[in-house]
Design a protein around this motif. Structure first.
Motif, PDB file in Angstrom:
ATOM      1  N   LEU A  14      40.124  28.840  43.081  1.00  0.00           N
ATOM      2  CA  LEU A  14      39.548  29.472  41.886  1.00  0.00           C
ATOM      3  C   LEU A  14      38.765  28.463  41.059  1.00  0.00           C
ATOM      4  O   LEU A  14      37.695  28.775  40.535  1.00  0.00           O
ATOM      5  CB  LEU A  14      40.640  30.130  41.041  1.00  0.00           C
ATOM      6  N   SER A  15      39.272  27.236  40.970  1.00  0.00           N
ATOM      7  CA  SER A  15      38.582  26.173  40.241  1.00  0.00           C
ATOM      8  C   SER A  15      37.252  25.831  40.912  1.00  0.00           C
ATOM      9  O   SER A  15      36.226  25.664  40.237  1.00  0.00           O
ATOM     10  CB  SER A  15      39.479  24.940  40.170  1.00  0.00           C
ATOM     11  N   ILE A  16      37.246  25.740  42.229  1.00  0.00           N
ATOM     12  CA  ILE A  16      36.018  25.441  42.967  1.00  0.00           C
ATOM     13  C   ILE A  16      34.993  26.550  42.751  1.00  0.00           C
ATOM     14  O   ILE A  16      33.809  26.284  42.508  1.00  0.00           O
ATOM     15  CB  ILE A  16      36.325  25.252  44.459  1.00  0.00           C
ATOM     16  N   LEU A  17      35.429  27.806  42.833  1.00  0.00           N
ATOM     17  CA  LEU A  17      34.513  28.934  42.631  1.00  0.00           C
ATOM     18  C   LEU A  17      33.947  28.939  41.213  1.00  0.00           C
ATOM     19  O   LEU A  17      32.760  29.221  41.011  1.00  0.00           O
ATOM     20  CB  LEU A  17      35.224  30.260  42.926  1.00  0.00           C
ATOM     21  N   LYS A  18      34.785  28.618  40.243  1.00  0.00           N
ATOM     22  CA  LYS A  18      34.333  28.587  38.851  1.00  0.00           C
ATOM     23  C   LYS A  18      33.289  27.488  38.656  1.00  0.00           C
ATOM     24  O   LYS A  18      32.272  27.699  37.989  1.00  0.00           O
ATOM     25  CB  LYS A  18      35.526  28.371  37.930  1.00  0.00           C
ATOM     26  N   GLU A  19      33.519  26.323  39.237  1.00  0.00           N
ATOM     27  CA  GLU A  19      32.565  25.217  39.129  1.00  0.00           C
ATOM     28  C   GLU A  19      31.247  25.561  39.826  1.00  0.00           C
ATOM     29  O   GLU A  19      30.178  25.213  39.342  1.00  0.00           O
ATOM     30  CB  GLU A  19      33.153  23.933  39.712  1.00  0.00           C
ATOM     31  N   ALA A  20      31.331  26.259  40.949  1.00  0.00           N
ATOM     32  CA  ALA A  20      30.115  26.636  41.674  1.00  0.00           C
ATOM     33  C   ALA A  20      29.252  27.563  40.839  1.00  0.00           C
ATOM     34  O   ALA A  20      28.018  27.538  40.943  1.00  0.00           O
ATOM     35  CB  ALA A  20      30.479  27.299  43.000  1.00  0.00           C
ATOM     36  N   ARG A  21      29.851  28.369  39.999  1.00  0.00           N
ATOM     37  CA  ARG A  21      29.095  29.299  39.152  1.00  0.00           C
ATOM     38  C   ARG A  21      28.374  28.577  38.013  1.00  0.00           C
ATOM     39  O   ARG A  21      27.469  29.133  37.403  1.00  0.00           O
ATOM     40  CB  ARG A  21      30.023  30.360  38.556  1.00  0.00           C
ATOM     41  N   LYS A  22      28.733  27.332  37.756  1.00  0.00           N
ATOM     42  CA  LYS A  22      28.099  26.562  36.682  1.00  0.00           C
ATOM     43  C   LYS A  22      26.787  25.898  37.127  1.00  0.00           C
ATOM     44  O   LYS A  22      26.085  25.327  36.309  1.00  0.00           O
ATOM     45  CB  LYS A  22      29.054  25.481  36.164  1.00  0.00           C
ATOM     46  N   PRO A  24      23.117  25.397  37.702  1.00  0.00           N
ATOM     47  CA  PRO A  24      21.963  26.062  37.086  1.00  0.00           C
ATOM     48  C   PRO A  24      21.157  26.866  38.107  1.00  0.00           C
ATOM     49  O   PRO A  24      21.057  26.494  39.274  1.00  0.00           O
ATOM     50  CB  PRO A  24      21.131  24.905  36.549  1.00  0.00           C
ATOM     51  N   HIS A  25      20.588  27.962  37.634  1.00  0.00           N
ATOM     52  CA  HIS A  25      19.816  28.845  38.504  1.00  0.00           C
ATOM     53  C   HIS A  25      18.674  28.119  39.202  1.00  0.00           C
ATOM     54  O   HIS A  25      18.389  28.375  40.368  1.00  0.00           O
ATOM     55  CB  HIS A  25      19.254  30.036  37.710  1.00  0.00           C
ATOM     56  N   PHE A  26      17.990  27.202  38.494  1.00  0.00           N
ATOM     57  CA  PHE A  26      16.835  26.537  39.087  1.00  0.00           C
ATOM     58  C   PHE A  26      17.217  25.617  40.244  1.00  0.00           C
ATOM     59  O   PHE A  26      16.374  25.222  41.033  1.00  0.00           O
ATOM     60  CB  PHE A  26      16.019  25.777  38.025  1.00  0.00           C
ATOM     61  N   LEU A  27      18.496  25.277  40.378  1.00  0.00           N
ATOM     62  CA  LEU A  27      18.948  24.458  41.500  1.00  0.00           C
ATOM     63  C   LEU A  27      19.376  25.304  42.704  1.00  0.00           C
ATOM     64  O   LEU A  27      19.776  24.767  43.728  1.00  0.00           O
ATOM     65  CB  LEU A  27      20.118  23.564  41.069  1.00  0.00           C
ATOM     66  N   GLY A  28      19.320  26.599  42.566  1.00  0.00           N
ATOM     67  CA  GLY A  28      19.740  27.475  43.657  1.00  0.00           C
ATOM     68  C   GLY A  28      21.220  27.767  43.609  1.00  0.00           C
ATOM     69  O   GLY A  28      21.982  27.212  44.391  1.00  0.00           O
ATOM     70  N   LYS A  29      21.598  28.587  42.670  1.00  0.00           N
ATOM     71  CA  LYS A  29      23.001  28.938  42.468  1.00  0.00           C
ATOM     72  C   LYS A  29      23.613  29.481  43.768  1.00  0.00           C
ATOM     73  O   LYS A  29      23.056  30.377  44.393  1.00  0.00           O
ATOM     74  CB  LYS A  29      23.077  29.998  41.369  1.00  0.00           C
ATOM     75  N   PRO A  30      24.745  28.931  44.183  1.00  0.00           N
ATOM     76  CA  PRO A  30      25.348  29.387  45.441  1.00  0.00           C
ATOM     77  C   PRO A  30      25.929  30.795  45.316  1.00  0.00           C
ATOM     78  O   PRO A  30      26.445  31.173  44.269  1.00  0.00           O
ATOM     79  CB  PRO A  30      26.455  28.363  45.698  1.00  0.00           C
ATOM     80  N   ASP A  31      25.805  31.553  46.380  1.00  0.00           N
ATOM     81  CA  ASP A  31      26.415  32.872  46.456  1.00  0.00           C
ATOM     82  C   ASP A  31      27.517  32.758  47.503  1.00  0.00           C
ATOM     83  O   ASP A  31      27.244  32.645  48.699  1.00  0.00           O
ATOM     84  CB  ASP A  31      25.374  33.917  46.864  1.00  0.00           C
ATOM     85  N   ILE A  32      28.747  32.743  47.060  1.00  0.00           N
ATOM     86  CA  ILE A  32      29.884  32.518  47.951  1.00  0.00           C
ATOM     87  C   ILE A  32      30.444  33.862  48.400  1.00  0.00           C
ATOM     88  O   ILE A  32      30.702  34.742  47.587  1.00  0.00           O
ATOM     89  CB  ILE A  32      30.954  31.669  47.242  1.00  0.00           C
ATOM     90  N   VAL A  33      30.625  33.974  49.711  1.00  0.00           N
ATOM     91  CA  VAL A  33      31.087  35.222  50.307  1.00  0.00           C
ATOM     92  C   VAL A  33      32.281  34.935  51.217  1.00  0.00           C
ATOM     93  O   VAL A  33      32.249  34.020  52.033  1.00  0.00           O
ATOM     94  CB  VAL A  33      29.966  35.885  51.147  1.00  0.00           C
ATOM     95  N   PHE A  80      43.445  36.154  43.566  1.00  0.00           N
ATOM     96  CA  PHE A  80      42.263  35.434  44.035  1.00  0.00           C
ATOM     97  C   PHE A  80      41.061  36.365  44.131  1.00  0.00           C
ATOM     98  O   PHE A  80      39.960  36.030  43.705  1.00  0.00           O
ATOM     99  CB  PHE A  80      42.562  34.781  45.386  1.00  0.00           C
ATOM    100  N   ILE A  81      41.267  37.554  44.691  1.00  0.00           N
ATOM    101  CA  ILE A  81      40.172  38.520  44.833  1.00  0.00           C
ATOM    102  C   ILE A  81      39.711  39.015  43.470  1.00  0.00           C
ATOM    103  O   ILE A  81      38.517  39.167  43.222  1.00  0.00           O
ATOM    104  CB  ILE A  81      40.610  39.697  45.735  1.00  0.00           C
ATOM    105  N   THR A  82      40.653  39.247  42.565  1.00  0.00           N
ATOM    106  CA  THR A  82      40.331  39.766  41.237  1.00  0.00           C
ATOM    107  C   THR A  82      39.583  38.741  40.393  1.00  0.00           C
ATOM    108  O   THR A  82      38.608  39.076  39.719  1.00  0.00           O
ATOM    109  CB  THR A  82      41.612  40.190  40.500  1.00  0.00           C
ATOM    110  N   HIS A  83      40.017  37.486  40.430  1.00  0.00           N
ATOM    111  CA  HIS A  83      39.458  36.469  39.533  1.00  0.00           C
ATOM    112  C   HIS A  83      38.487  35.507  40.209  1.00  0.00           C
ATOM    113  O   HIS A  83      37.798  34.748  39.525  1.00  0.00           O
ATOM    114  CB  HIS A  83      40.586  35.686  38.871  1.00  0.00           C
ATOM    115  N   GLY A  84      38.439  35.525  41.526  1.00  0.00           N
ATOM    116  CA  GLY A  84      37.519  34.641  42.241  1.00  0.00           C
ATOM    117  C   GLY A  84      36.084  35.090  42.008  1.00  0.00           C
ATOM    118  O   GLY A  84      35.760  36.256  42.185  1.00  0.00           O
ATOM    119  N   GLU A  85      35.264  34.172  41.600  1.00  0.00           N
ATOM    120  CA  GLU A  85      33.856  34.491  41.322  1.00  0.00           C
ATOM    121  C   GLU A  85      33.071  34.388  42.624  1.00  0.00           C
ATOM    122  O   GLU A  85      32.310  33.448  42.843  1.00  0.00           O
ATOM    123  CB  GLU A  85      33.326  33.563  40.237  1.00  0.00           C
TER     124      GLU A  85
END
Length: 92
Positions: A14-22, A24-33, A80-85
């Motif tokens: 959850l911490s890794i997913l939260k950091e990935a959402r930070k 910036p858009h111009f750097l190509g924000k990751p879309d984690i699936v 994890f599913i509920t709070h994972g970004e």
């Protein structure tokens, strides 16, 4: 380092997913699936008898046991599913 328990692993993910959402858009924000595939493998076993497929008499019990296994798995992943970004797909 001792092995992590399931809650510690969940917290780290959850911490890794939260950091990935930070990012910036111009750097190509990751879309984690996350894809949970082959859920269709959780089905009753069938035996092949000379070209005919037969269903064992314990099919009802097998289905209940497998349903409980899937329910337990999803229950363990609920937070994890509920709070994972991220996006979650369940494929059968």
């Amino acid at each position: 380092m001792p092995p992590l328990d399931t809650r510690q692993i969940e917290t780290e993910l959850l911490s890794i997913l939260k950091e990935a959402r930070k990012v910036p858009h111009f750097l190509g924000k990751p879309d984690i699936v996350f894809v949970f595939d082959e859920l269709d493998k959780i089905a009753c076993h069938q035996s092949n008898d000379g070209g005919r497929t037969t269903t064992p008499p314990s099919v009802g019990r097998d289905l209940r046991e497998r349903k409980k296994m899937v329910d337990d798995l999803l229950g363990a992943l609920k937070n994890f599913i509920t709070h994972g970004e991220a996006r979650f797909f369940f494929k059968v």
